[in-house]
Design an enzyme around this catalytic site. Structure first.
Site, short mmCIF file in Angstrom:
data_model
loop_
_atom_site.label_atom_id
_atom_site.label_comp_id
_atom_site.label_asym_id
_atom_site.label_seq_id
_atom_site.Cartn_x
_atom_site.Cartn_y
_atom_site.Cartn_z
N CYS A 150 0.83 -1.20 0.00
CA CYS A 150 0.00 0.00 0.00
C CYS A 150 0.87 1.26 0.00
O CYS A 150 1.51 1.56 -0.99
CB CYS A 150 -0.99 -0.03 1.16
SG CYS A 150 -2.38 1.11 0.92
N HIS A 163 -3.71 -4.85 0.57
CA HIS A 163 -3.23 -5.30 1.88
C HIS A 163 -3.32 -6.83 1.96
O HIS A 163 -4.34 -7.37 2.40
CB HIS A 163 -4.05 -4.66 3.00
CG HIS A 163 -3.72 -3.22 3.23
ND1 HIS A 163 -2.75 -2.82 4.12
CD2 HIS A 163 -4.21 -2.09 2.67
CE1 HIS A 163 -2.66 -1.50 4.11
NE2 HIS A 163 -3.54 -1.03 3.24
N GLU A 192 -2.07 -8.78 4.03
CA GLU A 192 -2.18 -9.24 5.42
C GLU A 192 -3.63 -9.36 5.87
O GLU A 192 -3.94 -10.12 6.81
CB GLU A 192 -1.41 -8.32 6.37
CG GLU A 192 -2.03 -6.95 6.64
CD GLU A 192 -1.68 -5.89 5.59
OE1 GLU A 192 -1.87 -4.69 5.89
OE2 GLU A 192 -1.23 -6.27 4.48
#
Length: 260
Positions: A132, A227, A229
């Site tokens: 990001c 993202h 994650e």
């Protein structure tokens, strides 16, 4: 002969922390790391090294102890740093640049440190994953530009899961193991002009560049605007991005041991 690395040793992955004005459990301003990022690195076999932001002229020396770099998300990069499309910071601090009302959480000290880390890692060929804001930092460090805002709530990619198309044979494509992927996004800015040596390797349906790579770079590198994650615990492809970083970091560690 190099000293053998213990089988249980985890390659050290630098994860620069973010400044936070407040946190729920502390009485003071804080430096923080997204737990989901650190967890993803640890699951992949790496050791997350929470690196406190500091003077940019110390970044190279501090990064020298690490086998990889994960540049995380965060606030916006100061627009003056990419206003001319020249090397990062060429316009000069305080340069008169029109700033969009949506730009938020700009921190010059954070920018200075992240940009120094990015330049150092890429020049060394240190395995690097940028996420990001991290992707935007790398782009600015290589002389690229950003769109300060994508056009408001109807156009931005905040709180959205959408499909990206991934270039065949790209680092991101090989790591994800797919030519299309559902990704979790949270950004109102995006890459406008890719920086020197950077090549787009994934795109959203609206044309937004969602990944960048360095085809002629010295080491393993991937940058994604989304993202990974957010969904890595359930999506093997997204976790694979962290796995790719950690594997490359392990190889870097072995190579450095032989050199030394």
């Amino acid at each position: 002969m190099p000293t053998p690395r213990p089988a249980h040793a985890r390659p050290l992955i630098a994860l620069p922390q973010r400044y936070a004005a407040t946190t729920s459990a502390l009485r003071y301003a804080a430096v923080v790391t997204a737990r989901a990022l650190a967890d993803a690195v640890y699951r992949a076999g790496g050791e997350p090294f929470m690196m406190h932001p500091g003077p940019p002229d110390e970044a190279a020396e501090r990064l020298a102890r690490c086998a990889g770099l994960l540049l995380p998300g965060g606030g916006d990069v100061a627009p003056w740093r990419y206003a001319t499309g020249a090397e990062a910071g060429a316009a000069g601090a305080g340069t008169e640049v029109e700033v969009h009302d949506a730009v938020y959480d700009v921190d010059d000290a954070q920018d200075d440190f992240d940009l120094a880390l990015a330049r150092c890692a890429l020049s060394r060929g240190l395995p690097t994953l940028a996420v990001c804001r991290g992707m935007q930092v790398v782009n600015v460090a290589r002389g690229g530009t950003l769109r300060q805002d994508m056009g408001g709530p109807a156009a931005e990619h905040r709180h959205k899961v959408h499909v990206v198309r991934v270039a065949e044979g790209s680092v991101v494509g090989r790591t994800l193991g797919a030519a299309r992927a559902d990704v979790s996004c949270y950004h109102h800015q995006c890459v406008e002009l890719p920086g020197r040596g950077l090549a787009p390797s994934a795109w959203a349906a609206d044309g937004t560049i969602e990944a960048l790579e360095l085809p002629d770079g010295r080491g393993w590198f991937a940058a994604v605007q989304w993202h990974p994650e957010d969904t890595a615990t359930a999506d093997a492809g997204q976790q694979g991005l962290f796995g790719g970083l950690v594997r490359a970091a392990g190889a870097w560690t072995e190579r450095e041991a032989w050199v030394s």
